[in-house]
Design a protein around this motif. Structure first.
Motif, PDB file in Angstrom:
ATOM      1  N   SER A   1     -25.750  44.796  13.205  1.00  0.00           N
ATOM      2  CA  SER A   1     -26.189  43.493  12.682  1.00  0.00           C
ATOM      3  C   SER A   1     -26.917  42.640  13.725  1.00  0.00           C
ATOM      4  N   SER A   2     -26.871  43.042  14.991  1.00  0.00           N
ATOM      5  CA  SER A   2     -27.597  42.245  15.987  1.00  0.00           C
ATOM      6  C   SER A   2     -29.053  42.708  16.109  1.00  0.00           C
TER       7      SER A   2
ATOM      8  N   SER B   1     -22.268  36.808  18.030  1.00  0.00           N
ATOM      9  CA  SER B   1     -21.157  36.770  18.987  1.00  0.00           C
ATOM     10  C   SER B   1     -20.258  38.010  18.856  1.00  0.00           C
ATOM     11  N   GLU B   2     -19.286  38.072  19.754  1.00  0.00           N
ATOM     12  CA  GLU B   2     -18.346  39.210  19.750  1.00  0.00           C
ATOM     13  C   GLU B   2     -17.448  39.227  18.512  1.00  0.00           C
ATOM     14  N   GLU B   3     -17.418  38.102  17.802  1.00  0.00           N
ATOM     15  CA  GLU B   3     -16.593  38.039  16.581  1.00  0.00           C
ATOM     16  C   GLU B   3     -17.129  38.972  15.486  1.00  0.00           C
ATOM     17  N   CYS B   4     -18.388  39.397  15.624  1.00  0.00           N
ATOM     18  CA  CYS B   4     -19.001  40.235  14.583  1.00  0.00           C
ATOM     19  C   CYS B   4     -18.227  41.548  14.449  1.00  0.00           C
TER      20      CYS B   4
ATOM     21  N   GLN C   1     -19.233  43.928  12.277  1.00  0.00           N
ATOM     22  CA  GLN C   1     -20.169  44.885  11.650  1.00  0.00           C
ATOM     23  C   GLN C   1     -19.786  45.171  10.187  1.00  0.00           C
ATOM     24  N   CYS C   2     -19.422  44.121   9.451  1.00  0.00           N
ATOM     25  CA  CYS C   2     -19.022  44.332   8.050  1.00  0.00           C
ATOM     26  C   CYS C   2     -20.226  44.622   7.159  1.00  0.00           C
ATOM     27  N   GLY C   3     -21.425  44.235   7.615  1.00  0.00           N
ATOM     28  CA  GLY C   3     -22.651  44.569   6.870  1.00  0.00           C
ATOM     29  C   GLY C   3     -23.058  43.538   5.822  1.00  0.00           C
ATOM     30  N   ILE C   4     -22.280  42.456   5.682  1.00  0.00           N
ATOM     31  CA  ILE C   4     -22.629  41.430   4.669  1.00  0.00           C
ATOM     32  C   ILE C   4     -23.994  40.821   4.985  1.00  0.00           C
ATOM     33  N   CYS C   5     -24.259  40.555   6.261  1.00  0.00           N
ATOM     34  CA  CYS C   5     -25.527  39.916   6.641  1.00  0.00           C
ATOM     35  C   CYS C   5     -26.719  40.781   6.237  1.00  0.00           C
ATOM     36  N   ALA C   6     -26.610  42.093   6.484  1.00  0.00           N
ATOM     37  CA  ALA C   6     -27.720  42.987   6.122  1.00  0.00           C
ATOM     38  C   ALA C   6     -27.879  43.026   4.604  1.00  0.00           C
ATOM     39  N   ASP C   7     -26.772  42.932   3.916  1.00  0.00           N
ATOM     40  CA  ASP C   7     -26.776  42.993   2.456  1.00  0.00           C
ATOM     41  C   ASP C   7     -27.430  41.764   1.828  1.00  0.00           C
ATOM     42  N   VAL C   8     -27.170  40.579   2.380  1.00  0.00           N
ATOM     43  CA  VAL C   8     -27.722  39.352   1.771  1.00  0.00           C
ATOM     44  C   VAL C   8     -29.149  39.052   2.230  1.00  0.00           C
ATOM     45  N   CYS C   9     -29.630  39.731   3.252  1.00  0.00           N
ATOM     46  CA  CYS C   9     -30.977  39.436   3.757  1.00  0.00           C
ATOM     47  C   CYS C   9     -32.022  39.753   2.685  1.00  0.00           C
ATOM     48  N   PRO C  10     -32.869  38.775   2.303  1.00  0.00           N
ATOM     49  CA  PRO C  10     -33.822  39.011   1.217  1.00  0.00           C
ATOM     50  C   PRO C  10     -34.999  39.908   1.610  1.00  0.00           C
ATOM     51  N   VAL C  11     -35.131  40.194   2.915  1.00  0.00           N
ATOM     52  CA  VAL C  11     -36.294  40.976   3.365  1.00  0.00           C
ATOM     53  C   VAL C  11     -35.891  42.208   4.188  1.00  0.00           C
ATOM     54  N   GLU C  12     -34.631  42.576   4.113  1.00  0.00           N
ATOM     55  CA  GLU C  12     -34.112  43.745   4.833  1.00  0.00           C
ATOM     56  C   GLU C  12     -34.505  43.750   6.315  1.00  0.00           C
ATOM     57  N   ALA C  13     -34.300  42.601   6.952  1.00  0.00           N
ATOM     58  CA  ALA C  13     -34.690  42.484   8.357  1.00  0.00           C
ATOM     59  C   ALA C  13     -33.555  42.843   9.316  1.00  0.00           C
TER      60      ALA C  13
ATOM     61  N   CYS D   1     -28.066  35.061   6.376  1.00  0.00           N
ATOM     62  CA  CYS D   1     -27.123  35.885   7.151  1.00  0.00           C
ATOM     63  C   CYS D   1     -26.139  35.010   7.921  1.00  0.00           C
ATOM     64  N   ILE D   2     -26.646  33.886   8.459  1.00  0.00           N
ATOM     65  CA  ILE D   2     -25.770  32.993   9.234  1.00  0.00           C
ATOM     66  C   ILE D   2     -24.731  32.377   8.308  1.00  0.00           C
ATOM     67  N   LYS D   3     -25.219  31.883   7.150  1.00  0.00           N
ATOM     68  CA  LYS D   3     -24.310  31.145   6.259  1.00  0.00           C
ATOM     69  C   LYS D   3     -23.329  32.056   5.520  1.00  0.00           C
ATOM     70  N   SER D   4     -23.622  33.348   5.441  1.00  0.00           N
ATOM     71  CA  SER D   4     -22.711  34.225   4.690  1.00  0.00           C
ATOM     72  C   SER D   4     -21.747  34.988   5.595  1.00  0.00           C
ATOM     73  N   CYS D   5     -21.865  34.821   6.903  1.00  0.00           N
ATOM     74  CA  CYS D   5     -21.015  35.602   7.812  1.00  0.00           C
ATOM     75  C   CYS D   5     -19.555  35.139   7.723  1.00  0.00           C
ATOM     76  N   PRO D   6     -18.640  36.021   7.317  1.00  0.00           N
ATOM     77  CA  PRO D   6     -17.241  35.594   7.155  1.00  0.00           C
ATOM     78  C   PRO D   6     -16.563  35.262   8.486  1.00  0.00           C
ATOM     79  N   GLN D   7     -17.130  35.758   9.606  1.00  0.00           N
ATOM     80  CA  GLN D   7     -16.536  35.501  10.936  1.00  0.00           C
ATOM     81  C   GLN D   7     -17.216  34.343  11.657  1.00  0.00           C
ATOM     82  N   ASN D   8     -18.222  33.735  11.029  1.00  0.00           N
ATOM     83  CA  ASN D   8     -19.052  32.727  11.716  1.00  0.00           C
ATOM     84  C   ASN D   8     -19.592  33.268  13.040  1.00  0.00           C
ATOM     85  N   ALA D   9     -19.978  34.531  13.022  1.00  0.00           N
ATOM     86  CA  ALA D   9     -20.409  35.178  14.271  1.00  0.00           C
ATOM     87  C   ALA D   9     -21.899  34.981  14.549  1.00  0.00           C
ATOM     88  N   ARG D  10     -22.602  34.391  13.600  1.00  0.00           N
ATOM     89  CA  ARG D  10     -24.058  34.242  13.790  1.00  0.00           C
ATOM     90  C   ARG D  10     -24.399  32.763  13.927  1.00  0.00           C
TER      91      ARG D  10
END
Ligand SMILES: Cc1cc2nc3c(=O)[nH]c(=O)nc-3n(C[C@H](O)[C@H](O)[C@H](O)COP(=O)(O)O)c2cc1C
Length: 266
Positions: A215-216, A192-195, A197-209, A229-238
């Motif tokens: 982040s989209s 969502s627009e709440e993202c 781009q803090c990069g946490i989702c890319a950082d926690v992804c176990p397969v660098e996807a 990535c969904i569960k770690s998003c601080p903005q609940n944007a995913r």
């Protein structure tokens, strides 16, 4: 036998397996605790060697009733020699099917002697506030159970003077293993627009996807649908958008309501 060093190895994108393994270790209370978190791909490149006088505890989430395929490469490089070991699977309140027997047999093939196994329940990776499954698990009862399991492991270890005195453990499961180890190739995440781009989702992804700069942009072939990535998003944007993962989310929410109980096999 005494346990001085415990090696705790786990793959745990949404951290329920990690929580349970640390609770088991707390119940054991070893002098030395080595933590080997193989959730990130760089950590899975490091092979693990364990000695005869150490206790190895391996934990994985259940994916499609099986050990996640990407953990296999790391397991194949595990070097053990008559090392006492505990295998633990954590599942999202559907079933653990053949994951525990598969993990037990896998580590036996690498030189471990499984002395205990267990299956715990963790909030399902696909669970969210709208369609929850096993929300909040492991809860306090699960965590107390895991600590007691650690204490039971110590008691079992103290009951023998040599590893050869252990009888083989029995865990539930089928031969050949049922279920499948291939996952969906699907772009199932809405951003969502709440993202911000803090990069946490890319950082926690176990397969660098996930592309760190956007982040989209998700590589659906690499993605294992773990939902870290969904569960770690601080903005609940995913969130999970309509499609096969959303359908599974609905089925789980309808069919897997009755809370299951953790089990150990000693
Ligand atoms: C691709 C995939 C497949 C899964 N398959 C199962 C399953 O067969 N049975 C089940 O009960 N839970 C299943 N789950 C849920 C996870 O096993 C469960 O949420 C677990 O607690 C996640 O562990 P983690 O928090 O360490 O990542 C699956 C999750 C994913 C992402």
């Amino acid at each position: 036998m005494n346990i001085n060093t415990v090696k705790l190895a786990y793959f745990s994108p949404t951290k329920t397996t990690e929580t349970i393994l640390h609770d088991i270790a707390k119940g054991i209370g070893p002098e030395t605790l080595d933590v080997i978190d193989i959730t990130r791909s760089d950590a899975r490149q490091q092979p693990l060697k364990v000695a005869e006088d150490e206790l190895l505890i391996v934990g994985v989430p259940v994916y499609m009733g099986r050990v996640p395929a990407l953990v296999g490469e790391w397991l194949n490089a595990l070097e053990a020699s008559n090392t006492p070991a505990v295998c633990v699977v954590v599942y999202g309140n559907r079933e653990f099917d053949d994951a525990l027997i598969e993990l037990k047999e896998w580590i036996t093939g690498q030189g471990c002697v499984p002395i205990a196994g267990a299956a715990y329940i963790g909030e399902h990776s696909f669970s969210d506030s709208g369609l929850p499954t096993a929300q909040g698990r492991p809860d306090q009862d699960d965590r107390t159970h895991a600590e007691a399991f650690g204490q039971a492991i110590v008691k079992k270890m103290h009951s023998v003077s040599a590893i050869s005195q252990f009888a083989p453990i029995e865990v539930p499961g089928n031969h050949p293993y049922k279920g499948k180890t291939t996952l969906w190739d699907v772009n199932f995440i809405a951003v969502s627009e709440e993202c911000g781009q803090c990069g946490i989702c890319a950082d926690v992804c176990p397969v660098e996807a996930i592309a760190p700069e956007d982040s989209s942009r998700i590589d659906e072939v690499k993605c294992i649908t773990c939902c870290a990535c969904i569960k770690s998003c601080p903005q609940n944007a995913r969130s999970i958008k309509p499609g096969p993962v959303n359908d599974a989310q609905k089925r789980l929410n309808t069919n897997c309501k009755a809370p299951k109980k953790p089990e150990w096999f000693l």
